[in-house]
Design an enzyme around this catalytic site. Structure first.
Site, mmCIF file in Angstrom:
data_model
loop_
_atom_site.group_PDB
_atom_site.id
_atom_site.type_symbol
_atom_site.label_atom_id
_atom_site.label_comp_id
_atom_site.label_asym_id
_atom_site.label_seq_id
_atom_site.Cartn_x
_atom_site.Cartn_y
_atom_site.Cartn_z
ATOM 1 N N LYS A 227 13.547 33.256 -32.792
ATOM 2 C CA LYS A 227 13.460 33.265 -31.347
ATOM 3 C C LYS A 227 13.572 31.859 -30.801
ATOM 4 C CE LYS A 227 10.209 37.111 -31.617
ATOM 5 N NZ LYS A 227 9.093 37.203 -32.574
ATOM 6 N N GLY A 228 13.342 30.880 -31.672
ATOM 7 C CA GLY A 228 13.229 29.491 -31.224
ATOM 8 C C GLY A 228 14.473 28.926 -30.557
ATOM 9 N N GLU B 237 20.277 26.247 -33.253
ATOM 10 C CA GLU B 237 18.915 26.294 -33.787
ATOM 11 C C GLU B 237 17.973 25.428 -32.948
ATOM 12 O OE1 GLU B 237 16.657 27.475 -35.512
ATOM 13 O OE2 GLU B 237 17.080 27.658 -37.644
ATOM 14 N N ASP B 238 16.686 25.717 -33.042
ATOM 15 C CA ASP B 238 15.695 24.879 -32.367
ATOM 16 C C ASP B 238 15.453 23.575 -33.124
ATOM 17 O OD1 ASP B 238 14.485 26.221 -34.501
ATOM 18 O OD2 ASP B 238 12.789 26.982 -33.338
ATOM 19 N N ASP C 137 14.161 21.409 -40.282
ATOM 20 C CA ASP C 137 13.029 20.763 -40.938
ATOM 21 C C ASP C 137 13.405 20.548 -42.404
ATOM 22 O OD1 ASP C 137 10.461 19.824 -41.407
ATOM 23 O OD2 ASP C 137 9.532 21.789 -41.427
ATOM 24 N N LYS D 30 14.375 16.911 -38.049
ATOM 25 C CA LYS D 30 13.303 16.199 -38.773
ATOM 26 C C LYS D 30 13.855 15.806 -40.138
ATOM 27 C CE LYS D 30 9.137 18.747 -37.673
ATOM 28 N NZ LYS D 30 8.045 19.590 -38.226
ATOM 29 N N VAL E 102 5.778 20.065 -33.664
ATOM 30 C CA VAL E 102 6.002 20.093 -32.218
ATOM 31 C C VAL E 102 6.131 21.515 -31.693
ATOM 32 C CG1 VAL E 102 7.066 17.796 -32.064
ATOM 33 C CG2 VAL E 102 8.490 19.780 -32.597
ATOM 34 N N ASP F 169 7.420 27.251 -31.474
ATOM 35 C CA ASP F 169 6.126 27.917 -31.325
ATOM 36 C C ASP F 169 5.112 27.429 -32.337
ATOM 37 O OD1 ASP F 169 7.537 29.267 -33.556
ATOM 38 O OD2 ASP F 169 5.779 30.574 -33.549
ATOM 39 N N ARG G 274 6.230 28.637 -26.702
ATOM 40 C CA ARG G 274 7.703 28.580 -26.634
ATOM 41 C C ARG G 274 8.191 28.317 -25.222
ATOM 42 N NH1 ARG G 274 9.763 30.685 -31.492
ATOM 43 N NH2 ARG G 274 8.591 32.406 -32.417
HETATM 44 P P1 IMP Z 1 13.414 24.800 -42.132
HETATM 45 O O1 IMP Z 1 13.900 25.997 -42.855
HETATM 46 O O2 IMP Z 1 12.285 24.129 -42.866
HETATM 47 O O3 IMP Z 1 14.491 23.830 -41.746
HETATM 48 O O4 IMP Z 1 12.691 25.326 -40.843
HETATM 49 C C1 IMP Z 1 13.323 25.695 -39.692
HETATM 50 C C2 IMP Z 1 12.378 26.535 -38.851
HETATM 51 O O5 IMP Z 1 10.999 26.147 -39.038
HETATM 52 C C3 IMP Z 1 12.649 26.350 -37.388
HETATM 53 O O6 IMP Z 1 13.629 27.249 -36.923
HETATM 54 C C4 IMP Z 1 11.276 26.571 -36.774
HETATM 55 O O7 IMP Z 1 11.090 27.944 -36.505
HETATM 56 C C5 IMP Z 1 10.283 26.143 -37.842
HETATM 57 N N1 IMP Z 1 9.747 24.789 -37.620
HETATM 58 C C6 IMP Z 1 9.964 23.679 -38.342
HETATM 59 N N2 IMP Z 1 9.325 22.613 -37.839
HETATM 60 C C7 IMP Z 1 8.682 23.042 -36.736
HETATM 61 C C8 IMP Z 1 7.846 22.408 -35.734
HETATM 62 O O8 IMP Z 1 7.564 21.194 -35.746
HETATM 63 N N3 IMP Z 1 7.373 23.210 -34.756
HETATM 64 C C9 IMP Z 1 7.646 24.531 -34.668
HETATM 65 N N4 IMP Z 1 8.429 25.172 -35.557
HETATM 66 C C10 IMP Z 1 8.945 24.437 -36.586
HETATM 67 MG MG MG Z 2 9.760 29.363 -35.679
#
Ligand code: IMP
Ligand code: MG
Length: 180
Positions: free
Chosen positions: A42-43, A98-99, A102, A130, A152, A158, A164
């Protein structure tokens, strides 16, 4: 709700301006292309909604949902498709919206999955990056802002489903997730 925020990193005005810049860049890069934006639920919704209106081109968008962290602030590493695309994307020019990136695990999976449907091109637009947390090598072509390793919320991001709808992006007070 604002009293749960320790520090505002990006104001509504900063976000608006950055989205306009990214929209202009995409408008230049996708002339005469068959553009499809794939927003990740949803982000990615606030960014998608603002970005499509900053792009001055004919385009379509669709939505996908993948499993998220739940109420945790750390990545589980497992990704599952909860809602798939409604439209075919073969031979089209796709941008995933994407939001935040990470660890990169979510996008790594999504890129492989979408690439297997044979789009002509595939790029990534993310509001936040990040890079210090990366487990998979992923470099978004369109990136709003880079942030250090902080958790964040706001503008789609969220904590346990909340925050959100904040129009800015900020760091949540530690006591909020220590309470749970
Ligand atoms: P990844 O798979 O670790 O790259 O994570 C991506 C997803 O993790 C994003 O779409 C977010 O939903 C969530 N996420 C990662 N860091 C944060 C944050 O700082 N705040 C909120 N959601 C996060
Ligand atoms: Mg999320």
């Amino acid at each position: 709700m604002n009293q749960d925020i320790k520090e505002v990193l990006f104001s509504k005005e900063m976000i608006d301006q950055r989205v306009q810049e990214i929209g202009s860049k995409i408008t230049k890069d996708y002339q005469m292309k068959d553009l499809v934006l794939v927003g990740i639920l949803k982000g990615g919704v606030p960014f998608l909604a603002d970005l499509i209106r900053a792009i001055d081109l004919p385009l379509e968008y669709d939505l996908m949902a993948v499993s998220s962290y739940g109420a945790s602030t750390k990545s589980s590493g497992t990704v599952k498709i909860m809602k798939d695309l409604d439209m075919g994307i073969e031979g089209r020019d796709v941008i995933i919206v994407e939001d935040i990136i990470d660890t990169g695990l979510t996008l790594h999976y999504l890129l492989q999955n979408i690439r297997s449907r044979r789009p002509t091109s595939l790029k990534v637009a993310t509001m936040l990056d990040k890079p210090s947390q990366r487990k998979m090598q992923i470099q978004p072509e369109y990136n709003g802002f880079e942030i250090p390793d902080v958790f964040v919320v706001g503008y789609g991001l969220d904590y346990a489903g909340k925050y959100r709808n904040l129009p800015f992006i900020g760091i949540l007070k530690e006591e909020i997730y220590q309470k749970k």
